[in-house]
Design a protein around this motif. Structure first.
Motif, mmCIF file in Angstrom:
data_model
loop_
_atom_site.group_PDB
_atom_site.id
_atom_site.type_symbol
_atom_site.label_atom_id
_atom_site.label_comp_id
_atom_site.label_asym_id
_atom_site.label_seq_id
_atom_site.Cartn_x
_atom_site.Cartn_y
_atom_site.Cartn_z
ATOM 1 N N ASN A 21 0.834 -1.204 0.000
ATOM 2 C CA ASN A 21 0.000 0.000 0.000
ATOM 3 C C ASN A 21 0.870 1.255 0.000
ATOM 4 O O ASN A 21 0.540 2.250 -0.646
ATOM 5 N N TYR A 22 2.010 1.216 0.713
ATOM 6 C CA TYR A 22 2.987 2.293 0.641
ATOM 7 C C TYR A 22 4.324 1.750 1.132
ATOM 8 O O TYR A 22 4.410 0.655 1.693
ATOM 9 N N MET A 23 5.383 2.545 0.897
ATOM 10 C CA MET A 23 6.709 2.195 1.403
ATOM 11 C C MET A 23 7.307 3.406 2.098
ATOM 12 O O MET A 23 7.090 4.539 1.680
ATOM 13 N N THR A 24 8.084 3.167 3.152
ATOM 14 C CA THR A 24 8.853 4.237 3.777
ATOM 15 C C THR A 24 9.981 4.640 2.826
ATOM 16 O O THR A 24 10.320 3.906 1.896
ATOM 17 N N SER A 25 10.578 5.789 3.071
ATOM 18 C CA SER A 25 11.624 6.295 2.176
ATOM 19 C C SER A 25 12.769 5.310 1.991
ATOM 20 O O SER A 25 13.242 5.088 0.870
ATOM 21 N N SER A 26 13.234 4.711 3.080
ATOM 22 C CA SER A 26 14.388 3.812 2.987
ATOM 23 C C SER A 26 14.073 2.584 2.153
ATOM 24 O O SER A 26 14.880 2.155 1.312
ATOM 25 N N LEU A 27 12.890 2.002 2.342
ATOM 26 C CA LEU A 27 12.507 0.825 1.561
ATOM 27 C C LEU A 27 12.248 1.202 0.109
ATOM 28 O O LEU A 27 12.615 0.451 -0.808
ATOM 29 N N LEU A 28 11.643 2.352 -0.111
ATOM 30 C CA LEU A 28 11.371 2.796 -1.477
ATOM 31 C C LEU A 28 12.669 3.037 -2.233
ATOM 32 O O LEU A 28 12.816 2.626 -3.395
#
Length: 348
Positions: A249-256
């Protein structure tokens, strides 16, 4: 520590995500950022900076029409609501400045986040606001609001080799303009490619959902491994599998950042923040601009004409369109370092 109010527009997630490097730079230079926005943009910043003070602002409540031809009419129809929201956020700003001792303001496209009691900056990549035959009018209105600020920062290069084209370059704005270079929260990393295709979607409804449904239908026959990020900010991150498609549904900055680096090709809207991120990571991509959004349509066409990224209208997309990608160079921009210390010191 000087307190700087950072207020990105909640229109998709782009304004909030490109504010992240600004917020990080403020912290590194000894300032105290105070976050202000609404909806998904505010939630994203709260997740990225849980220790910072955050304030909810009046919402613009912007939504798109389902049909491209109705886009301009829809925006015209909601204009009274937008004006009311701008007045409300201007009133809220005065209260915030006084009650919290704000020493400066950085507004990313929020027209009412302005005060005469401290230095103010308006950050935008749209010095010219495209709207077809009414571009002259929408640009003039935008300039009217920008001139209420002490300075205007454009996240792009001033030179010919730039990302925004005519959007971010104008000779008619009577306001100090500083080109601060493209902004991205990401860094390029040479890692093993794990995904053949990464899909990134965000933006106002109903177009976000319409594109998601279309892509999930088309991509079920894609022969490779796909990671699909819906761009829906919720309290908890969810992951589900549909065949070879992994859906977040979304990703945090580090994972993205990690996942984009691990993906061979990116399929997304042609939002300006996405373009800056993919250029920073030197990625190949395919763009589907939001129907009727002149800015995204212009950026997609410009990059296609420059033989950098192929694109098509949402109604025309099909799986075989992705076969065009190898014929295009992909995105990049010269390595630039923004002197945030000098930039902040010049105003705050």
């Amino acid at each position: 520590m000087k307190r700087i109010l950072v207020a990105p527009l909640n229109w998709g997630l782009g304004h909030a995500t490109r504010s992240i490097p600004i917020i990080q730079a403020l912290i590194e230079e000894g300032y105290e950022p105070v976050l202000a926005s609404d909806g998904a943009a505010l939630l994203l910043l709260q997740k990225e900076f849980p220790s910072l003070t955050s304030i909810e602002l009046p919402s613009y409540n912007i939504s798109y029409s389902k049909k491209r031809k109705n886009f301009r009419y829809k925006l015209l129809k909601v204009s009274p609501k937008l004006i009311k929201a701008i007045r409300s956020e201007k009133k809220a700003t005065q209260s915030i400045v006084e009650s919290m001792g704000i020493d400066g303001i950085i507004s990313d496209n929020r027209l009412g986040i302005c005060s005469k009691k401290c230095p103010t900056v308006f950050m935008t990549h749209q010095l010219n606001v495209l709207s077809g035959s009414t571009t002259w009018l929408t640009t003039r209105i935008h300039h009217y609001f920008i001139k209420k600020f002490d300075a205007c920062w454009v996240p792009d290069l001033k030179e010919d080799h730039n990302l925004s084209g005519k959007l971010g370059h104008s000779n008619s704005l009577d306001c100090p303009i500083t080109y601060i270079g493209p902004l991205s929260r990401f860094s390029k990393d040479s890692v093993e490619i794990k995904y053949d295709l990464m899909v990134l979607i965000s933006g106002p409804e109903p177009q976000r959902t319409l594109l998601e449904d279309k892509l999930l239908s088309e991509l079920k026959h894609y022969p490779g491994k796909i990671v699909f990020v819906r761009g829906v900010l919720e309290q908890e991150k969810t992951i589900q599998m549909k065949g070879l498609i992994t859906i977040y549904n979304y990703m945090t900055s580090s994972l993205l950042e990690q996942t984009i680096n691990e993906s061979a090709v990116i399929l997304s809207r042609s939002g300006y923040t996405t373009i800056m991120d993919l250029a920073k990571l030197n990625k190949k991509a395919y763009f589907i601009p939001t129907p009727g959004q002149y800015e995204q349509e212009y950026l997609a066409k410009r990059l296609t004409d420059l033989k950098l990224v192929p694109s098509c209208d949402q109604s025309e997309f099909s799986l075989d369109k992705l076969n065009e990608i190898p014929q295009y160079k992909g995105l990049s921009f010269p390595a630039t370092e923004t002197d945030f210390k000098a930039l902040f010191a010049s105003l705050f």
